[in-house]
Design an enzyme around this catalytic site. Structure first.
Site, mmCIF file in Angstrom:
data_model
loop_
_atom_site.group_PDB
_atom_site.id
_atom_site.type_symbol
_atom_site.label_atom_id
_atom_site.label_comp_id
_atom_site.label_asym_id
_atom_site.label_seq_id
_atom_site.Cartn_x
_atom_site.Cartn_y
_atom_site.Cartn_z
ATOM 1 N N ARG A 75 -6.691 -7.779 3.725
ATOM 2 C CA ARG A 75 -5.998 -6.847 3.313
ATOM 3 C C ARG A 75 -4.657 -6.677 4.307
ATOM 4 O O ARG A 75 -3.637 -6.379 3.862
ATOM 5 C CB ARG A 75 -6.791 -5.506 3.751
ATOM 6 C CG ARG A 75 -6.179 -4.295 3.468
ATOM 7 C CD ARG A 75 -7.092 -3.103 3.669
ATOM 8 N NE ARG A 75 -7.257 -2.598 5.070
ATOM 9 C CZ ARG A 75 -7.903 -1.431 5.378
ATOM 10 N NH1 ARG A 75 -8.228 -0.713 4.342
ATOM 11 N NH2 ARG A 75 -8.002 -1.029 6.437
ATOM 12 N N ARG A 101 -5.787 3.174 -3.270
ATOM 13 C CA ARG A 101 -6.001 2.371 -2.048
ATOM 14 C C ARG A 101 -6.140 3.207 -0.598
ATOM 15 O O ARG A 101 -5.096 3.600 -0.625
ATOM 16 C CB ARG A 101 -5.455 1.153 -1.951
ATOM 17 C CG ARG A 101 -5.966 -0.204 -2.489
ATOM 18 C CD ARG A 101 -5.044 -1.196 -2.863
ATOM 19 N NE ARG A 101 -5.536 -1.651 -3.913
ATOM 20 C CZ ARG A 101 -6.503 -2.636 -4.047
ATOM 21 N NH1 ARG A 101 -6.944 -3.085 -2.937
ATOM 22 N NH2 ARG A 101 -7.013 -2.975 -5.039
ATOM 23 N N LEU A 103 -4.925 2.455 3.125
ATOM 24 C CA LEU A 103 -4.071 1.590 3.718
ATOM 25 C C LEU A 103 -4.336 1.595 5.321
ATOM 26 O O LEU A 103 -5.134 2.465 5.746
ATOM 27 C CB LEU A 103 -2.346 2.172 3.696
ATOM 28 C CG LEU A 103 -1.804 2.268 2.402
ATOM 29 C CD1 LEU A 103 -0.417 3.028 2.434
ATOM 30 C CD2 LEU A 103 -1.392 0.665 1.908
ATOM 31 N N HIS A 119 -2.698 14.923 -2.306
ATOM 32 C CA HIS A 119 -4.138 14.913 -2.694
ATOM 33 C C HIS A 119 -4.516 16.086 -3.525
ATOM 34 O O HIS A 119 -4.267 17.223 -3.101
ATOM 35 C CB HIS A 119 -4.826 14.804 -1.120
ATOM 36 C CG HIS A 119 -6.323 14.588 -1.561
ATOM 37 N ND1 HIS A 119 -6.906 13.397 -1.884
ATOM 38 C CD2 HIS A 119 -7.328 15.724 -1.616
ATOM 39 C CE1 HIS A 119 -8.167 13.780 -1.930
ATOM 40 N NE2 HIS A 119 -8.477 14.943 -1.666
ATOM 41 N N VAL A 154 -9.383 8.613 6.076
ATOM 42 C CA VAL A 154 -9.063 8.875 4.421
ATOM 43 C C VAL A 154 -8.692 10.325 4.245
ATOM 44 O O VAL A 154 -9.589 11.304 4.364
ATOM 45 C CB VAL A 154 -10.398 8.570 3.778
ATOM 46 C CG1 VAL A 154 -10.220 8.896 2.607
ATOM 47 C CG2 VAL A 154 -10.764 7.131 4.040
HETATM 48 C C1 GAR Z 1 -2.592 12.976 -8.590
HETATM 49 O O1 GAR Z 1 -3.508 14.151 -9.160
HETATM 50 C C2 GAR Z 1 -2.800 12.626 -7.229
HETATM 51 O O2 GAR Z 1 -3.152 13.894 -6.626
HETATM 52 C C3 GAR Z 1 -4.249 11.821 -7.275
HETATM 53 O O3 GAR Z 1 -4.160 11.045 -8.208
HETATM 54 C C4 GAR Z 1 -3.379 11.739 -9.357
HETATM 55 C C5 GAR Z 1 -2.282 10.771 -9.875
HETATM 56 O O4 GAR Z 1 -1.519 11.100 -10.836
HETATM 57 N N1 GAR Z 1 -4.309 11.386 -5.934
HETATM 58 C C6 GAR Z 1 -5.504 10.966 -5.525
HETATM 59 O O5 GAR Z 1 -6.621 11.482 -5.820
HETATM 60 C C7 GAR Z 1 -5.489 10.135 -3.964
HETATM 61 N N2 GAR Z 1 -6.493 10.149 -3.370
HETATM 62 P P1 GAR Z 1 -0.223 10.570 -11.405
HETATM 63 O O6 GAR Z 1 -0.453 9.229 -11.543
HETATM 64 O O7 GAR Z 1 -0.149 11.268 -12.930
HETATM 65 O O8 GAR Z 1 0.912 10.991 -10.335
#
Ligand code: GAR
Length: 211
Positions: A75, A101, A103, A119, A154
């Site tokens: 990593r 992922r 970081l 999030h 996280v």
């Molecule tokens: C979004 O809902 C974002 O909040 C989530 O992934 C989706 C990406 O959508 N992120 C996570 O769950 C991070 N843990 P997008 O590719 O259409 O922007």
């Protein structure tokens, strides 16, 4: 007290890291094009070769790189490559927009308090994967989304902005995700704008928004 971006900048240079669809990337780019956001997306980086976000960026003429984590010994070396690319593109703020992922120290140390994440839940509730499903299954009445600085945990970093949406009795993961996503598309550009305007100050784990 730490001022995140001491001087307002006319065009904050961004890297967007994303693993999938890229609707948050599109929302950022839309606001930039409408001159509502003093920023420029220098590069989009994905850990998935087939991620639709890469194609979407290329169509808009934005450099889009697939960096395969599997091609590095560990990593740390993968993250060193991320740092190298971000430095080459003179990135000032790293935006995690659906980057799936975690970081580690190598990257976070290089861009401390210069990495933000969106999030799809009201942190500290429902961190990690499938946040919307977690919320539906738990039976909460409200959920939403959070933009926060990234630290070593996280989804634990200092919270910049949150937006709330109701959860209805007949919601499933999909319907709740859609409702939250609408708010994400508003909230993420807003957080980037606050940083570009030099309006965020970190006080312990509290983020002050300056007038
Ligand atoms: C979004 O809902 C974002 O909040 C989530 O992934 C989706 C990406 O959508 N992120 C996570 O769950 C991070 N843990 P997008 O590719 O259409 O922007």
């Amino acid at each position: 007290m730490l001022r995140i971006m001491p001087q307002p900048v006319s065009r904050l240079k961004l890297a967007v890291l994303a693993s999938g669809r890229g609707s948050n990337f599109e929302a950022l780019q839309r606001e930039i094009e409408e001159n509502a956001l003093p920023a420029v997306i220098q590069v989009v980086i994905s850990d998935r070769e087939q991620a639709p976000v890469l194609e979407k960026a290329r169509r808009l003429g934005i450099p889009a790189l697939y960096i395969n984590p599997g091609q590095f010994a560990d990593r740390q070396q993968y993250e060193q490559e991320l740092v190298r690319v971000c430095e080459a593109y003179e990135v000032e703020l790293v935006v995690l927009a659906g980057y799936m992922r975690i970081l580690g120290e190598t990257f976070i140390r290089s861009y401390l308090w210069r990495i933000i994440n969106i999030h799809p839940a009201l942190l500290p509730s429902f961190p990690g994967l499938n946040a919307q499903r977690q919320a539906v299954e738990y039976g909460v009445r409200f959920s939403g989304c959070t933009v926060h600085f990234v630290d070593q945990g996280v989804d634990t970093g200092p919270i910049i902005l949150q937006a709330v949406v109701p959860v209805y009795p007949d919601d499933d993961e999909e319907s709740l995700s859609q409702r939250i996503l609408k708010e994400e598309h508003r909230l993420l550009p807003q957080a980037v704008r606050l940083i570009a305007e030099g309006r965020l100050e970190l006080n312990g784990r509290k983020v002050n928004i300056l007038p």
